[in-house]
Design a protein around this motif. Structure first.
Motif, short mmCIF file in Angstrom:
data_model
loop_
_atom_site.label_atom_id
_atom_site.label_comp_id
_atom_site.label_asym_id
_atom_site.label_seq_id
_atom_site.Cartn_x
_atom_site.Cartn_y
_atom_site.Cartn_z
N PRO A 1 -6.90 13.02 -26.56
CA PRO A 1 -6.49 13.75 -27.70
C PRO A 1 -5.41 14.75 -27.84
O PRO A 1 -5.45 15.39 -26.50
N LYS A 2 -4.47 14.90 -28.60
CA LYS A 2 -3.66 15.77 -28.51
C LYS A 2 -3.88 17.22 -28.53
O LYS A 2 -3.41 17.92 -27.93
N ASN A 3 -5.05 17.38 -29.02
CA ASN A 3 -5.54 18.94 -28.96
C ASN A 3 -6.31 19.17 -27.70
O ASN A 3 -6.70 20.30 -27.33
N ARG A 4 -6.25 18.03 -26.65
CA ARG A 4 -6.98 18.43 -25.37
C ARG A 4 -6.10 18.32 -24.29
O ARG A 4 -6.40 18.02 -23.08
N ILE A 5 -4.68 18.02 -24.64
CA ILE A 5 -3.82 17.55 -23.40
C ILE A 5 -3.74 18.93 -22.41
O ILE A 5 -3.58 18.67 -21.05
N ARG A 6 -4.05 20.17 -22.66
CA ARG A 6 -4.31 21.15 -21.60
C ARG A 6 -5.24 20.89 -20.75
O ARG A 6 -5.30 20.97 -19.47
N GLU A 7 -6.40 20.46 -21.21
CA GLU A 7 -7.56 20.10 -20.54
C GLU A 7 -7.32 19.06 -19.42
O GLU A 7 -7.50 18.96 -18.31
N LYS B 1 -14.60 27.81 -23.80
CA LYS B 1 -14.30 26.84 -25.08
C LYS B 1 -15.59 26.09 -25.15
O LYS B 1 -16.11 25.68 -26.34
N SER C 1 -17.99 25.97 -28.56
CA SER C 1 -18.32 24.49 -29.39
C SER C 1 -19.62 24.47 -29.07
O SER C 1 -20.42 23.78 -30.10
#
Length: 148
Positions: A10-16, A141, A145
């Protein structure tokens, strides 16, 4: 693997994803070189860096880290131990299965003093190390969550 990463990260988890990928490259560099330098496994046909490195560049530095990225991003954090065990077994087992097929039917990998179960154990262990690192790095994080 590129297609799978594009599809399942997912785009919001690219850093991970990026962190998991790079951490796994560090681990596989260490273990991969140790295994080939001790002549436990040989890779007779290598597409990249034939004279510079005896390990399989494609697997050690792209395929395996990409699998680890998917492993960490889709880890069943809130499931019971059976789901977590199956997650480890699925990823380690699929890679070991493909490796066993490659050993038997191709000249890409030759086991010298190695067997499929050592591959399964070392992959399981490196997935575990990457999971510990991932949880440690993103602990805030994860805690946020769980609370929300």
């Amino acid at each position: 693997m590129s297609f799978l990463l594009i599809l399942f990260v997912p785009k919001n988890r690219i850093r991970e994803a990026h962190l998991s990928f790079l951490f796994k490259q560090v681990i596989t560099w260490l273990f991969g070189l140790l295994v080939v330098e001790r002549n436990l496994i040989t890779y007779p046909y290598r597409l990249f860096f034939r004279k510079a490195n005896k390990s399989s560049f494609t697997f050690e530095y792209f395929v395996y880290p990409a699998m680890c990225t998917l492993f960490n991003l889709h880890y069943p954090e809130n499931k019971n131990a059976v789901f977590k065990f199956c997650h480890y077994f699925l990823y380690s087992g699929v890679i070991t299965g493909f490796e066993a097929i490659a050993v038997r039917y191709t000249d890409l990998i030759n086991y010298k003093k190695w067997t499929w179960y050592w591959s399964l154990i070392t992959m399981w262990f490196t997935f575990y190390l990457s999971r510990i690192y991932h949880r440690w790095f993103f602990k805030d994080k994860l805690n946020r969550s769980i609370v929300e």
